[in-house]
Design an enzyme around this catalytic site. Structure first.
Site, short mmCIF file in Angstrom:
data_model
loop_
_atom_site.label_atom_id
_atom_site.label_comp_id
_atom_site.label_asym_id
_atom_site.label_seq_id
_atom_site.Cartn_x
_atom_site.Cartn_y
_atom_site.Cartn_z
N PRO A 290 43.91 17.27 12.42
CA PRO A 290 44.97 16.91 13.37
C PRO A 290 44.56 15.91 14.45
O PRO A 290 45.41 15.49 15.24
CB PRO A 290 45.34 18.26 14.00
CG PRO A 290 44.13 19.12 13.82
CD PRO A 290 43.46 18.67 12.56
N LYS B 106 48.43 12.51 12.57
CA LYS B 106 49.05 11.75 11.47
C LYS B 106 49.84 12.59 10.48
O LYS B 106 50.59 12.04 9.67
CB LYS B 106 47.96 10.99 10.68
CG LYS B 106 47.37 9.81 11.39
CD LYS B 106 48.36 8.66 11.44
CE LYS B 106 48.25 7.95 12.75
NZ LYS B 106 49.45 7.66 13.45
N TYR C 231 46.79 4.67 15.50
CA TYR C 231 47.42 5.81 16.18
C TYR C 231 48.92 5.59 16.30
O TYR C 231 49.72 6.49 16.00
CB TYR C 231 46.79 5.99 17.57
CG TYR C 231 47.13 7.32 18.20
CD1 TYR C 231 46.22 8.39 18.15
CD2 TYR C 231 48.36 7.54 18.83
CE1 TYR C 231 46.53 9.62 18.71
CE2 TYR C 231 48.68 8.77 19.39
CZ TYR C 231 47.76 9.81 19.33
OH TYR C 231 48.06 11.02 19.88
N TYR D 145 42.15 12.99 24.97
CA TYR D 145 41.20 13.35 23.92
C TYR D 145 39.81 13.32 24.56
O TYR D 145 39.35 12.25 24.97
CB TYR D 145 41.26 12.36 22.76
CG TYR D 145 42.53 12.46 21.93
CD1 TYR D 145 43.73 11.89 22.35
CD2 TYR D 145 42.52 13.12 20.69
CE1 TYR D 145 44.89 11.99 21.59
CE2 TYR D 145 43.68 13.21 19.92
CZ TYR D 145 44.85 12.65 20.37
OH TYR D 145 45.99 12.75 19.61
N HIS E 57 55.35 7.71 24.81
CA HIS E 57 54.00 7.60 25.36
C HIS E 57 53.43 6.24 24.96
O HIS E 57 53.33 5.93 23.79
CB HIS E 57 53.10 8.71 24.83
CG HIS E 57 53.30 10.01 25.53
ND1 HIS E 57 52.29 10.93 25.72
CD2 HIS E 57 54.39 10.55 26.12
CE1 HIS E 57 52.76 11.98 26.37
NE2 HIS E 57 54.03 11.76 26.63
C1 PHB Z 1 49.93 18.50 19.66
O1 PHB Z 1 50.64 18.20 20.61
O2 PHB Z 1 50.02 19.60 19.10
C2 PHB Z 1 48.93 17.51 19.15
C3 PHB Z 1 48.91 16.23 19.66
C4 PHB Z 1 48.00 15.31 19.21
C5 PHB Z 1 47.10 15.67 18.22
C6 PHB Z 1 47.11 16.93 17.68
C7 PHB Z 1 48.04 17.87 18.15
O3 PHB Z 1 46.19 14.74 17.79
#
Ligand code: PHB
Length: 393
Positions: A295, A299, A387, A203, A74
Site C-alpha cells: 500500500p 496504487k 504517485y 510518509y 491534495h
Molecule cells: C490511507 O489513507 O489509508 C492510505 C493512504 C496512502 C497510502 C496508503 C494508505 O499510501
C-alpha cells in the site's frame, strides 16, 4: 432470477462495481455476484488516494457527486527522514496533476447505491464456487444465494473477486505464471478520532520503522506503523501507538501530533503479486484478483480502476464493431501499467521501511535516495508522476 448475462462479474468491490456501472452506461448488461454482505463491503478499509483517471471514471459513470463535494484535492505529500521534512509538489512536477483523497469505503457506498437504484442485478452473500468453460463460448458461474445453488450463463466473465477469490483459478495452472515478493514487515493501521496533524499525507522514514499519516475526514485520522509480521494488535495499546507515531515522525521544526481515541486497529500484510496472463478464454481478471501492490504507493484502487476502464472500453468496442481486438489486447495492455505500479510500490516500500536485518550501509543508501528526491527535480518528478498517476493506456 437472471440465468444468462453478457458479462458475469464476480466481486462487488470497487473493480466489479465500477465495471458494472461503465457497462450499464454502454448499454451492456451484467450481473454482479458478491460473496460478502453489503455492510462488510462498505466498511472494508483501504487506501483512498484517487488518481485523476479514477476520479474521471467515477464521474463519468455518475458516481461523482459526493466525491466532488467531500473529496479533498491534495497537491502534494510530505517525506520525512533524518529529522528533515520535504514536500513533493505534484502539479509543478507533473504538468498540473494532483490526487483526490476520498476513502474507498465511500467510493464503494456511492457505487452500490447507484447500481441498486439504476443498474443490473447486484447480489450480496452470493459466493461463487466455480467458473467453468473459460475456454468455450459459454462460460458459466456457479454460486449460492439464499440457500440455493444457481448457475449463471455468461458471454464473458470478469473476475474482480480479489486476491483470495476463485476467478483466477479459471486460468489453468499450466497457463498461469505467478510473480511474488513478500516483505519482512506488516502495517498496523488505525483509525483515530483526531483531526489530521497535517493538511497532506506524511510518509516518514525512521530507523524505528516506517510511519504514515493519512486521513479520512477533518475529524478522523488514518495512521499506519510498520510492525513485524505476525504482530497482534492487542500488543499495541493506544498510548504505545501514539508514542511510536511521534518518535518516528520527529522533525527539526514545529509540528504537533494530534492524539485522540483510537476506534479501530488491524494488521495488514504487505505483498507484491502479479498473475499473468490476465485473461484466459472468456474469463478476464481485474484488480486484486490479478495483482497486489504493497500500500505504500497508494496504487491498489487506481490499478483496479484502470483495469476495468480498459475492460469496459474493450466490451464497448466489441458491441459496436463486433471485433474482439481490444479484449485480445486486454492482458498485455493492463500488464504494462501493472508492472510500472509494482515497481513504484516496491520502490516506495523498500525506500521507506527499515528491514529487520538491515545494515547501516543500507540505511545510508535509503537516506541518500531520499536526499536525491529532495534535491533533484528530476528525481522528485519521477516520484510525483508515478504517485499522481500515469495515463491509463
Ligand atoms: C490511507 O489513507 O489509508 C492510505 C493512504 C496512502 C497510502 C496508503 C494508505 O499510501
Amino acid at each position: 432470477m437472471t440465468v444468462h448475462t453478457t458479462v458475469g462479474i464476480i466481486g462487488g468491490g470497487p473493480a466489479g462495481l465500477l465495471l458494472a456501472r461503465m457497462l450499464h452506461n454502454a448499454g451492456i448488461d451484467s450481473v454482479v455476484l458478491e460473496s460478502r454482505g453489503r455492510d462488510y463491503v462498505e466498511q472494508r478499509q483501504r487506501a483512498g488516494i484517487l488518481e485523476q483517471g479514477t476520479v474521471d471514471a467515477l464521474r463519468a459513470c455518475g458516481a461523482g457527486d459526493r466525491l466532488d463535494r467531500e473529496g479533498i484535492v491534495h497537491a502534494g505529500i510530505e517525506l520525512r527522514y533524518d529529522r528533515r521534512s520535504h514536500r513533493i509538489d505534484f502539479p509543478s512536477l507533473t504538468g498540473g496533476r494532483s490526487v483526490t483523497v476520498y476513502a474507498q469505503t465511500e467510493v464503494v457506498k456511492d457505487l452500490i447505491a447507484l447500481q441498486l437504484r439504476e443498474g443490473g442485478p447486484l447480489l450480496f452473500e452470493a459466493p461463487v464456487h466455480a467458473v467453468e468453460g473459460a475456454g468455450t463460448d459459454r462460460p458459466v458461474i456457479r454460486y449460492t444465494h439464499e440457500g440455493r445453488e444457481h448457475t449463471l450463463g455468461c458471454d464473458w466473465v470478469a473476475g474482480c473477486d480479489g486476491f483470495h477469490g476463485v476467478a483466477k483459478h479459471a486460468v489453468p495452472d499450466g497457463v498461469r505464471t505467478v510473480f511474488e515478493r513478500a516483505y519482512p514487515y506488516s502495517w498496523l493501521g488505525v483509525l483515530a478520532d483526531a483531526p489530521p496533524s497535517s493538511d497532506e499525507l506524511i510518509y516518514a522514514h525512521s530507523e524505528r520503522g516506517f510511519a504514515l499519516f493519512s486521513m479520512r475526514s477533518p475529524a478522523v485520522s488514518r495512521l499506519y506503523l510498520q510492525v513485524p509480521n505476525g504482530t497482534d494488535p492487542a500488543d499495541w495499546p493506544d498510548e504505545r501507538i501514539w508514542d511510536e507515531l511521534e518518535a518516528r515522525s520527529a522533525v527539526d521544526r514545529d509540528w504537533t501530533l494530534h492524539r485522540g481515541p483510537i476506534t479501530a486497529k488491524s494488521v495488514l500484510p504487505m505483498r507484491s503479486h502479479v498473475t499473468e496472463p490476465m485473461r484466459h478464454g472468456r474469463v478476464l481478471l481485474a484488480g486484486d484478483a490479478a495483482h497486489i501492490v504493497p500500500p505504500t504507493g497508494a496504487k491498489g484502487l487506481n490499478l483496479a480502476a484502470a483495469d476495468v476502464i480498459v475492460l469496459a472500453q474493450a466490451f464497448d468496442h466489441l458491441k459496436r464493431t463486433g471485433s474482439t481486438e481490444l479484449l485480445d489486447a486486454y492482458s498485455a495492455t493492463c500488464l504494462r501499467r501493472v508492472w510500472r505500479a509494482e515497481h513504484f510500490s516496491g520502490f516506495m516500500t523498500t525506500t521507506l521501511h527499515t528491514d529487520p536485518g538491515q545494515s547501516p550501509f543500507d540505511s545510508r543508501l535509503q537516506i541518500s535516495q531520499l536526499d536525491r528526491i529532495a534535491t533533484s527535480p528530476h528525481a522528485a518528478a519521477e516520484l510525483a508522476e508515478n504517485y499522481a498517476g500515469l495515463p491509463v493506456v
